[in-house]
Motif scaffolding. Structure first.
Motif, PDB file in Angstrom:
ATOM      1  N   ALA A   1     -11.588 -12.407   2.145  1.00  0.00           N
ATOM      2  CA  ALA A   1     -12.075 -11.647   3.302  1.00  0.00           C
ATOM      3  C   ALA A   1     -11.200 -10.423   3.555  1.00  0.00           C
ATOM      4  O   ALA A   1     -11.711  -9.306   3.755  1.00  0.00           O
ATOM      5  CB  ALA A   1     -12.112 -12.546   4.535  1.00  0.00           C
ATOM      6  N   GLY A   2      -9.879 -10.618   3.551  1.00  0.00           N
ATOM      7  CA  GLY A   2      -8.974  -9.488   3.749  1.00  0.00           C
ATOM      8  C   GLY A   2      -9.101  -8.466   2.639  1.00  0.00           C
ATOM      9  O   GLY A   2      -9.089  -7.251   2.891  1.00  0.00           O
ATOM     10  N   ALA A   3      -9.239  -8.944   1.398  1.00  0.00           N
ATOM     11  CA  ALA A   3      -9.355  -8.042   0.253  1.00  0.00           C
ATOM     12  C   ALA A   3     -10.648  -7.224   0.323  1.00  0.00           C
ATOM     13  O   ALA A   3     -10.647  -6.012   0.063  1.00  0.00           O
ATOM     14  CB  ALA A   3      -9.308  -8.844  -1.048  1.00  0.00           C
ATOM     15  N   LEU A   4     -11.757  -7.879   0.694  1.00  0.00           N
ATOM     16  CA  LEU A   4     -13.036  -7.165   0.798  1.00  0.00           C
ATOM     17  C   LEU A   4     -13.005  -6.138   1.928  1.00  0.00           C
ATOM     18  O   LEU A   4     -13.564  -5.043   1.792  1.00  0.00           O
ATOM     19  CB  LEU A   4     -14.178  -8.165   1.027  1.00  0.00           C
ATOM     20  CG  LEU A   4     -14.569  -9.022  -0.174  1.00  0.00           C
ATOM     21  CD1 LEU A   4     -15.625 -10.045   0.222  1.00  0.00           C
ATOM     22  CD2 LEU A   4     -15.086  -8.146  -1.316  1.00  0.00           C
ATOM     23  N   TRP A   5     -12.354  -6.484   3.035  1.00  0.00           N
ATOM     24  CA  TRP A   5     -12.270  -5.545   4.157  1.00  0.00           C
ATOM     25  C   TRP A   5     -11.434  -4.320   3.769  1.00  0.00           C
ATOM     26  O   TRP A   5     -11.726  -3.206   4.205  1.00  0.00           O
ATOM     27  CB  TRP A   5     -11.670  -6.241   5.380  1.00  0.00           C
ATOM     28  CG  TRP A   5     -12.110  -5.641   6.679  1.00  0.00           C
ATOM     29  CD1 TRP A   5     -11.378  -4.836   7.516  1.00  0.00           C
ATOM     30  CD2 TRP A   5     -13.395  -5.779   7.299  1.00  0.00           C
ATOM     31  NE1 TRP A   5     -12.114  -4.475   8.609  1.00  0.00           N
ATOM     32  CE2 TRP A   5     -13.366  -5.037   8.511  1.00  0.00           C
ATOM     33  CE3 TRP A   5     -14.553  -6.462   6.956  1.00  0.00           C
ATOM     34  CZ2 TRP A   5     -14.452  -4.973   9.362  1.00  0.00           C
ATOM     35  CZ3 TRP A   5     -15.642  -6.386   7.810  1.00  0.00           C
ATOM     36  CH2 TRP A   5     -15.582  -5.650   8.996  1.00  0.00           C
ATOM     37  N   ALA A   6     -10.417  -4.539   2.930  1.00  0.00           N
ATOM     38  CA  ALA A   6      -9.581  -3.420   2.478  1.00  0.00           C
ATOM     39  C   ALA A   6     -10.243  -2.651   1.336  1.00  0.00           C
ATOM     40  O   ALA A   6      -9.888  -1.491   1.087  1.00  0.00           O
ATOM     41  CB  ALA A   6      -8.213  -3.941   2.030  1.00  0.00           C
ATOM     42  N   PHE A   7     -11.180  -3.301   0.638  1.00  0.00           N
ATOM     43  CA  PHE A   7     -11.895  -2.627  -0.450  1.00  0.00           C
ATOM     44  C   PHE A   7     -12.669  -1.417   0.066  1.00  0.00           C
ATOM     45  O   PHE A   7     -12.782  -0.403  -0.631  1.00  0.00           O
ATOM     46  CB  PHE A   7     -12.855  -3.606  -1.128  1.00  0.00           C
ATOM     47  CG  PHE A   7     -13.804  -2.957  -2.104  1.00  0.00           C
ATOM     48  CD1 PHE A   7     -13.392  -2.668  -3.391  1.00  0.00           C
ATOM     49  CD2 PHE A   7     -15.109  -2.641  -1.719  1.00  0.00           C
ATOM     50  CE1 PHE A   7     -14.266  -2.053  -4.294  1.00  0.00           C
ATOM     51  CE2 PHE A   7     -15.988  -2.032  -2.604  1.00  0.00           C
ATOM     52  CZ  PHE A   7     -15.565  -1.744  -3.899  1.00  0.00           C
TER      53      PHE A   7
ATOM     54  N   ILE B   1      -8.103   1.594  -5.575  1.00  0.00           N
ATOM     55  CA  ILE B   1      -8.900   0.472  -5.052  1.00  0.00           C
ATOM     56  C   ILE B   1      -8.133  -0.838  -5.196  1.00  0.00           C
ATOM     57  O   ILE B   1      -8.087  -1.649  -4.260  1.00  0.00           O
ATOM     58  CB  ILE B   1     -10.257   0.397  -5.781  1.00  0.00           C
ATOM     59  CG1 ILE B   1     -11.107   1.638  -5.469  1.00  0.00           C
ATOM     60  CG2 ILE B   1     -11.012  -0.872  -5.376  1.00  0.00           C
ATOM     61  CD1 ILE B   1     -12.395   1.724  -6.279  1.00  0.00           C
ATOM     62  N   LEU B   2      -7.525  -1.033  -6.355  1.00  0.00           N
ATOM     63  CA  LEU B   2      -6.796  -2.280  -6.602  1.00  0.00           C
ATOM     64  C   LEU B   2      -5.644  -2.452  -5.616  1.00  0.00           C
ATOM     65  O   LEU B   2      -5.424  -3.557  -5.095  1.00  0.00           O
ATOM     66  CB  LEU B   2      -6.258  -2.302  -8.036  1.00  0.00           C
ATOM     67  CG  LEU B   2      -5.436  -3.538  -8.433  1.00  0.00           C
ATOM     68  CD1 LEU B   2      -6.292  -4.804  -8.332  1.00  0.00           C
ATOM     69  CD2 LEU B   2      -4.880  -3.374  -9.844  1.00  0.00           C
ATOM     70  N   SER B   3      -4.927  -1.380  -5.349  1.00  0.00           N
ATOM     71  CA  SER B   3      -3.784  -1.475  -4.436  1.00  0.00           C
ATOM     72  C   SER B   3      -4.231  -1.828  -3.022  1.00  0.00           C
ATOM     73  O   SER B   3      -3.589  -2.645  -2.339  1.00  0.00           O
ATOM     74  CB  SER B   3      -2.995  -0.166  -4.428  1.00  0.00           C
ATOM     75  OG  SER B   3      -3.787   0.902  -3.960  1.00  0.00           O
TER      76      SER B   3
ATOM     77  N   ALA C   1       0.831  -1.205   0.000  1.00  0.00           N
ATOM     78  CA  ALA C   1       0.000   0.000   0.000  1.00  0.00           C
ATOM     79  C   ALA C   1       0.866   1.255   0.000  1.00  0.00           C
ATOM     80  O   ALA C   1       0.591   2.227  -0.721  1.00  0.00           O
ATOM     81  CB  ALA C   1      -0.926  -0.005   1.212  1.00  0.00           C
ATOM     82  N   PHE C   2       1.940   1.227   0.791  1.00  0.00           N
ATOM     83  CA  PHE C   2       2.800   2.407   0.885  1.00  0.00           C
ATOM     84  C   PHE C   2       3.501   2.689  -0.445  1.00  0.00           C
ATOM     85  O   PHE C   2       3.700   3.852  -0.805  1.00  0.00           O
ATOM     86  CB  PHE C   2       3.834   2.205   1.991  1.00  0.00           C
ATOM     87  CG  PHE C   2       4.566   3.475   2.358  1.00  0.00           C
ATOM     88  CD1 PHE C   2       3.996   4.399   3.216  1.00  0.00           C
ATOM     89  CD2 PHE C   2       5.820   3.754   1.831  1.00  0.00           C
ATOM     90  CE1 PHE C   2       4.650   5.573   3.541  1.00  0.00           C
ATOM     91  CE2 PHE C   2       6.486   4.918   2.154  1.00  0.00           C
ATOM     92  CZ  PHE C   2       5.901   5.833   3.015  1.00  0.00           C
ATOM     93  N   ARG C   3       3.868   1.636  -1.169  1.00  0.00           N
ATOM     94  CA  ARG C   3       4.543   1.826  -2.447  1.00  0.00           C
ATOM     95  C   ARG C   3       3.657   2.534  -3.469  1.00  0.00           C
ATOM     96  O   ARG C   3       4.162   3.111  -4.438  1.00  0.00           O
ATOM     97  CB  ARG C   3       4.987   0.474  -3.014  1.00  0.00           C
ATOM     98  CG  ARG C   3       6.141  -0.173  -2.284  1.00  0.00           C
ATOM     99  CD  ARG C   3       7.465   0.512  -2.555  1.00  0.00           C
ATOM    100  NE  ARG C   3       7.867   0.412  -3.955  1.00  0.00           N
ATOM    101  CZ  ARG C   3       8.509  -0.616  -4.475  1.00  0.00           C
ATOM    102  NH1 ARG C   3       8.819  -1.662  -3.714  1.00  0.00           N
ATOM    103  NH2 ARG C   3       8.846  -0.609  -5.750  1.00  0.00           N
TER     104      ARG C   3
ATOM    105  N   LEU D   1     -13.782   4.214  -0.578  1.00  0.00           N
ATOM    106  CA  LEU D   1     -14.071   5.525   0.006  1.00  0.00           C
ATOM    107  C   LEU D   1     -12.992   6.545  -0.358  1.00  0.00           C
ATOM    108  O   LEU D   1     -13.279   7.720  -0.579  1.00  0.00           O
ATOM    109  CB  LEU D   1     -14.193   5.405   1.528  1.00  0.00           C
ATOM    110  CG  LEU D   1     -15.404   4.616   2.036  1.00  0.00           C
ATOM    111  CD1 LEU D   1     -15.343   4.458   3.546  1.00  0.00           C
ATOM    112  CD2 LEU D   1     -16.712   5.296   1.626  1.00  0.00           C
ATOM    113  N   LYS D   2     -11.739   6.082  -0.429  1.00  0.00           N
ATOM    114  CA  LYS D   2     -10.643   6.963  -0.824  1.00  0.00           C
ATOM    115  C   LYS D   2     -10.787   7.385  -2.281  1.00  0.00           C
ATOM    116  O   LYS D   2     -10.633   8.560  -2.625  1.00  0.00           O
ATOM    117  CB  LYS D   2      -9.310   6.245  -0.609  1.00  0.00           C
ATOM    118  CG  LYS D   2      -8.084   6.950  -1.175  1.00  0.00           C
ATOM    119  CD  LYS D   2      -7.656   8.103  -0.310  1.00  0.00           C
ATOM    120  CE  LYS D   2      -6.316   8.645  -0.784  1.00  0.00           C
ATOM    121  NZ  LYS D   2      -5.817   9.731   0.092  1.00  0.00           N
ATOM    122  N   ALA D   3     -11.087   6.418  -3.146  1.00  0.00           N
ATOM    123  CA  ALA D   3     -11.163   6.700  -4.572  1.00  0.00           C
ATOM    124  C   ALA D   3     -12.403   7.516  -4.935  1.00  0.00           C
ATOM    125  O   ALA D   3     -12.325   8.441  -5.752  1.00  0.00           O
ATOM    126  CB  ALA D   3     -11.157   5.384  -5.359  1.00  0.00           C
TER     127      ALA D   3
END
Length: 349
Positions: free
Chosen positions: A117-123, A239-241, A71-73, A128-130
Motif C-alpha cells: 500500500a505504501g509503495a503504490l501510494w509512492a508510485f 520510480i523505484l526509489s 528518497a533524499f539519497r 509523475l516525476k519520471a
C-alpha cells in the motif's frame, strides 16, 4: 577536519544548541530547566515501563526516517511519508481484520499489505516525476490529504465496527504484540516491530552501499544527466526509489496498526509520524545508522515530555520547541560546518 568527523559532529552540536536555546526559553518563561530535563529523563528512562514505551515510540520513527532518507539519497524529496504511513496502517489492519489465518501466514500477509500500500501510494508521484517531470514535493503533499480523507471514508463506510469511528481489533494471528516483550518492560506496548525496523536499517545500508542497483540510485541522485549518459535508466530508478521509500513508510504504518493499537480509527488530522520522519532523516544525515540514533532521540523526547507537566509543571509543548530548534540548527548546518572547518584549520596550523 575530515568530512566524516564533521558529519558526526554537526548533528550532535545541533542537538546541544537546541537544548541550550530551549533552556534559555524555559528560564525566560519562569520554569526550572533542571527540573524539566530531570522530569524528561525520568519520563523516558526512569522506569522499565517507560523504556519499553520509548522503544515502541521510535520503532515507526525509524521506518519513517528511512523512507525520507532513502528518497533524499537519490535526489528526491518524499514529503508524502505521512500519507504512505496512513495507507499502510489501514491496509495492515484491513488484512488483520478480514482474514483469520494461521499466524505464520496472517502476520506476514498483513505486513506485506502495508508495504504494498505504501509503495503504490509512492508510485504515483514517482511515475509523475519520471514521466511528466511533475515536482514530487507538490504531489506528495497533496497525496497526504487524499490519503487522510480516503482512509477515513473507508473506515467509516467499509470497516467500521459498531462505534462507527474505528475498525474492529485485528485477529491475534496478525498481531506484532508479544506478551514476553511486554512482561520484560512492565507491560508496556512494546512489540516485535523493533526487530523489523532494525532489519530495515541494515537493508537500506546494504542496498545503497553494497549493490549495483544502489550505486545506480545514488548516481541518479548525484546527477541525473550524468547517470543518463552513463547508460542508466533514470526514469526507472526515480520510480523505484519512490516505491522503496513508500514501502518503508507503509511498513511504519503497520507498526501502529499491528503493534501499538491493533485497529485503525478515523483521524481528525495527521499523525505527525511522517512529518517527524523528515526531521529524523535530516538529523541523521540521511544515513541508516544516523536515522536509527535520531529516532531514538525523538522517541525519548516524545515519551519523556509527557512526564514534564506532572513532575516539573512544565508544558510538554516546550519539547516540541526544542525539537523545532534542533531541526533549525540542522537546517543551518552550513554555519556549523564552516565553524568546524575553521577550528580544524586552526588545529592544523
Amino acid at each position: 577536519m575530515s568530512k566524516r568527523l564533521t558529519g558526526i559532529l554537526t548533528p550532535i552540536i545541533s542537538v546541544l544548541l537546541g537544548i541550550i536555546v530551549g533552556t534559555i526559553i524555559m528560564l525566560i518563561s519562569g520554569y526550572d530547566p533542571v527540573a524539566a530535563y530531570t522530569a524528561l529523563w525520568n519520563g523516558a528512562f526512569g522506569e522499565v515501563y517507560y523504556v519499553g514505551e520509548v522503544i515502541r515510540q521510535f520503532t515507526p520513527y525509524i521506518l519513517a526516517g528511512l523512507a525520507v532518507a532513502f528518497a533524499f539519497r537519490v535526489g528526491l524529496f518524499n514529503i508524502g511519508v505521512e500519507g504512505q504511513f496512513i495507507v499502510g496502517w489501514l491496509a495492515s489492519v484491513w488484512v488483520g481484520v478480514a482474514f483469520d489465518l494461521p499466524k505464520v501466514i496472517h502476520l506476514p500477509l498483513a505486513i506485506l499489505a502495508a508495504i504494498v500500500a505504501g509503495a503504490l501510494w509512492a508510485f504515483i508521484p514517482g511515475f509523475l516525476k519520471a514521466r511528466f517531470r511533475v515536482h514530487e514535493v507538490i504531489v506528495t503533499i497533496m497525496l497526504n490529504y487524499v490519503a487522510l480523507h480516503v482512509t477515513n471514508y473507508i473506515i467509516r463506510n467499509v470497516l467500521a465496527a459498531k462505534s462507527g469511528d474505528k475498525t474492529e481489533m485485528i485477529h491475534e494471528s496478525a498481531s506484532l504484540r508479544s506478551e514476553w516483550l511486554q512482561s520484560l518492560t512492565d507491560y508496556s506496548r512494546l512489540h516485535w516491530g523493533i526487530i523489523l525496523a532494525i532489519a530495515c536499517c541494515f537493508i537500506m545500508w546494504f542496498l545503497l552501499e553494497k549493490t549495483t542497483r544502489g550505486f545506480e540510485l545514488r548516481a541518479v541522485g548525484f546527477n541525473q544527466h550524468a547517470a543518463h549518459y552513463a547508460g542508466m535508466n533514470v526514469n526507472r530508478n526515480i520510480i523505484l526509489s519512490m516505491v522503496i521509500s513508500g514501502a518503508f513508510a507503509g511498513l511504519a504504518g503497520a507498526m501502529e496498526g499491528l503493534g501499538t493499537f491493533g485497529y485503525a480509527a478515523v483521524k481528525g488530522g495527521f499523525t505527525g509520524v511522517g512529518f517527524d520522519g523528515i526531521a529524523i532523516a535530516l538529523l541523521g544525515s540521511n544515513t541508516a545508522l544516523g536515522v536509527f540514533f535520531s529516532a531514538i532521540l525523538f522517541g525519548a523526547l516524545k515519551v519523556g515530555a509527557l512526564n514534564m507537566p506532572l513532575e516539573a509543571g512544565v508544558p510538554n509543548e516546550l519539547v516540541d520547541i526544542i525539537i523545532a530548534l534542533i531541526v533549525f540548527f540542522v537546517a543551518s548546518s552550513y554555519i556549523i560546518r564552516a565553524f568546524l572547518d575553521r577550528i580544524g584549520k586552526k588545529g592544523v596550523k
